[in-house]
Motif scaffolding. Structure first.
Motif, short mmCIF file in Angstrom:
data_model
loop_
_atom_site.label_atom_id
_atom_site.label_comp_id
_atom_site.label_asym_id
_atom_site.label_seq_id
_atom_site.Cartn_x
_atom_site.Cartn_y
_atom_site.Cartn_z
N GLU A 1 -4.31 6.06 6.23
CA GLU A 1 -3.17 6.37 5.46
C GLU A 1 -1.89 5.22 5.61
OE1 GLU A 1 -1.31 8.16 2.14
OE2 GLU A 1 -3.32 8.07 2.81
N ARG A 2 -1.49 5.16 7.04
CA ARG A 2 -0.40 4.43 7.31
C ARG A 2 -0.57 2.88 6.68
NH1 ARG A 2 -0.78 6.28 12.54
NH2 ARG A 2 -1.81 4.35 13.31
N LEU A 3 -2.01 2.36 6.62
CA LEU A 3 -2.25 0.87 6.19
C LEU A 3 -2.07 1.19 4.53
CD1 LEU A 3 -5.62 0.17 8.21
CD2 LEU A 3 -3.34 -0.98 8.49
N ARG A 4 -2.61 2.20 3.89
CA ARG A 4 -2.32 2.31 2.34
C ARG A 4 -0.92 2.44 2.25
NH1 ARG A 4 -2.06 6.15 -1.75
NH2 ARG A 4 -1.79 7.71 -0.23
N GLN A 5 -0.13 3.07 3.02
CA GLN A 5 1.33 3.28 2.71
C GLN A 5 2.27 1.86 2.90
OE1 GLN A 5 2.89 5.93 1.22
NE2 GLN A 5 1.21 7.00 1.16
N ALA A 6 1.61 1.26 4.03
CA ALA A 6 2.26 -0.10 4.19
C ALA A 6 1.96 -1.03 3.11
CB ALA A 6 1.79 -0.62 5.48
N LEU A 7 0.77 -1.31 2.42
CA LEU A 7 0.44 -2.06 1.59
C LEU A 7 1.43 -1.37 0.12
CD1 LEU A 7 -1.20 -4.34 0.67
CD2 LEU A 7 -3.04 -2.77 0.01
N MET A 8 1.27 -0.44 0.02
CA MET A 8 2.18 0.19 -1.21
C MET A 8 3.60 -0.13 -1.12
SD MET A 8 0.28 3.74 -1.71
CE MET A 8 1.47 4.43 -3.00
N LYS A 9 4.04 -0.27 0.08
CA LYS A 9 5.60 -0.73 0.42
C LYS A 9 5.69 -2.14 -0.04
CE LYS A 9 6.95 2.87 3.38
NZ LYS A 9 7.26 3.23 4.86
N GLU A 10 4.56 -2.89 0.17
CA GLU A 10 4.66 -4.12 -0.17
C GLU A 10 4.97 -4.88 -1.67
OE1 GLU A 10 1.59 -6.45 1.61
OE2 GLU A 10 2.05 -5.71 3.69
N SER A 11 4.39 -4.10 -2.55
CA SER A 11 4.54 -4.48 -3.91
C SER A 11 4.48 -3.44 -4.71
CB SER A 11 3.45 -5.54 -4.19
OG SER A 11 2.09 -4.94 -4.27
N LEU A 12 5.00 -3.78 -5.93
CA LEU A 12 4.99 -2.57 -7.07
C LEU A 12 3.61 -2.51 -7.63
CD1 LEU A 12 6.40 -0.57 -8.86
CD2 LEU A 12 6.99 -2.50 -10.15
N ARG A 13 2.82 -3.58 -7.75
CA ARG A 13 1.53 -3.41 -8.08
C ARG A 13 0.70 -2.58 -7.34
NH1 ARG A 13 -3.19 -4.22 -7.50
NH2 ARG A 13 -4.37 -5.67 -6.52
N ALA A 14 1.00 -2.80 -5.88
CA ALA A 14 -0.09 -1.99 -4.97
C ALA A 14 0.19 -0.60 -5.18
CB ALA A 14 0.14 -2.57 -3.49
N ALA A 15 1.73 -0.12 -5.20
CA ALA A 15 2.18 1.06 -5.24
C ALA A 15 1.60 1.84 -6.60
CB ALA A 15 3.77 1.19 -5.45
N ILE A 16 1.33 1.16 -7.75
CA ILE A 16 0.87 1.77 -8.78
C ILE A 16 -0.57 1.95 -8.71
CG2 ILE A 16 0.41 1.21 -11.16
CD1 ILE A 16 3.23 0.05 -11.10
N ALA A 17 -1.31 0.79 -8.23
CA ALA A 17 -2.60 0.52 -8.21
C ALA A 17 -3.38 1.66 -7.06
CB ALA A 17 -3.21 -0.55 -7.73
N TYR A 18 -2.57 2.08 -6.15
CA TYR A 18 -3.07 2.65 -4.77
C TYR A 18 -2.55 4.18 -4.74
CZ TYR A 18 -4.71 -1.88 -3.43
OH TYR A 18 -5.65 -3.05 -3.68
N ARG A 19 -1.87 4.79 -5.94
CA ARG A 19 -1.50 5.84 -5.81
C ARG A 19 -2.38 7.04 -5.26
NH1 ARG A 19 1.18 6.11 -11.66
NH2 ARG A 19 -0.80 5.59 -11.94
N ARG A 20 -3.93 6.68 -5.92
CA ARG A 20 -5.05 7.63 -5.56
C ARG A 20 -5.54 6.92 -3.99
NH1 ARG A 20 -8.02 9.40 -10.68
NH2 ARG A 20 -8.40 7.05 -10.42
N TRP A 21 -6.01 7.74 -3.36
CA TRP A 21 -6.71 7.14 -2.08
C TRP A 21 -7.90 6.22 -2.62
CZ3 TRP A 21 -10.40 6.29 1.41
CH2 TRP A 21 -10.03 5.84 2.75
N GLY A 22 -8.76 7.01 -3.39
CA GLY A 22 -10.09 6.48 -3.70
C GLY A 22 -9.87 4.82 -4.46
N GLU A 23 -8.75 4.83 -5.24
CA GLU A 23 -8.59 3.43 -5.78
C GLU A 23 -8.23 2.45 -4.62
OE1 GLU A 23 -8.93 2.51 -8.89
OE2 GLU A 23 -9.44 4.70 -9.43
#
Length: 134
Positions: free
Chosen positions: A26-48
């Motif tokens: 979850e930390r890895l996913r959150q860190a990636l989501m903070k890096e870019s808006l695209r990632a924040a949108i694409a990875y809202r759900r853990w399965g994606e």
């Protein structure tokens, strides 16, 4: 009618995590989501996030840290190079090389060999530690 009918992705897999594994994932996913808006949108759900990481793995280059400061190697090599160039200049101007000059040149070349071996050892130690500082 099965729940898989009409779905674009009809295959479902369940993954189990230990609590510390889940925290890290979850930390890895959150860190990636903070890096870019695209990632924040694409990875809202853990399965994606999990699907993309499995299908399109990112090859992460380890951070390389030499065991010794590279500036030290650079400085010593520069000094040796300057000495060798000066000896070559004298030899070219005079047309002759004395035994003492040849001995000094050999010492300088031996020092280069020592430095290169030291750099190789530092590299091997770094690789053995996975690129991290001791």
């Amino acid at each position: 009618m099965s729940w898989t009918e009409g779905r674009r992705r009809p295959i479902c897999k369940k993954v189990m995590f230990a609590p510390e594994e889940w925290e890290r994932a979850e930390r890895l996913r959150q860190a990636l989501m903070k890096e870019s808006l695209r990632a924040a949108i694409a990875y809202r759900r853990w399965g994606e996030y999990a699907r993309e990481r499995l299908l399109y793995p990112v090859v992460e280059m380890p951070r390389v840290v030499l065991a010794s400061d590279p500036e030290v190697f650079k400085s010593e090599l520069h000094q040796i190079g300057t000495n060798v160039n000066q000896m070559a200049r004298v030899a070219n101007m005079s047309g002759a090389v004395t035994p003492a000059q040849l001995d000094e040149l050999r010492r300088q070349l031996d020092r280069i060999t020592e430095l290169m071996e030291g750099m190789e050892r530092a590299k091997e130690e770094m690789e053995a530690r996975g690129g991290e500082r001791a």
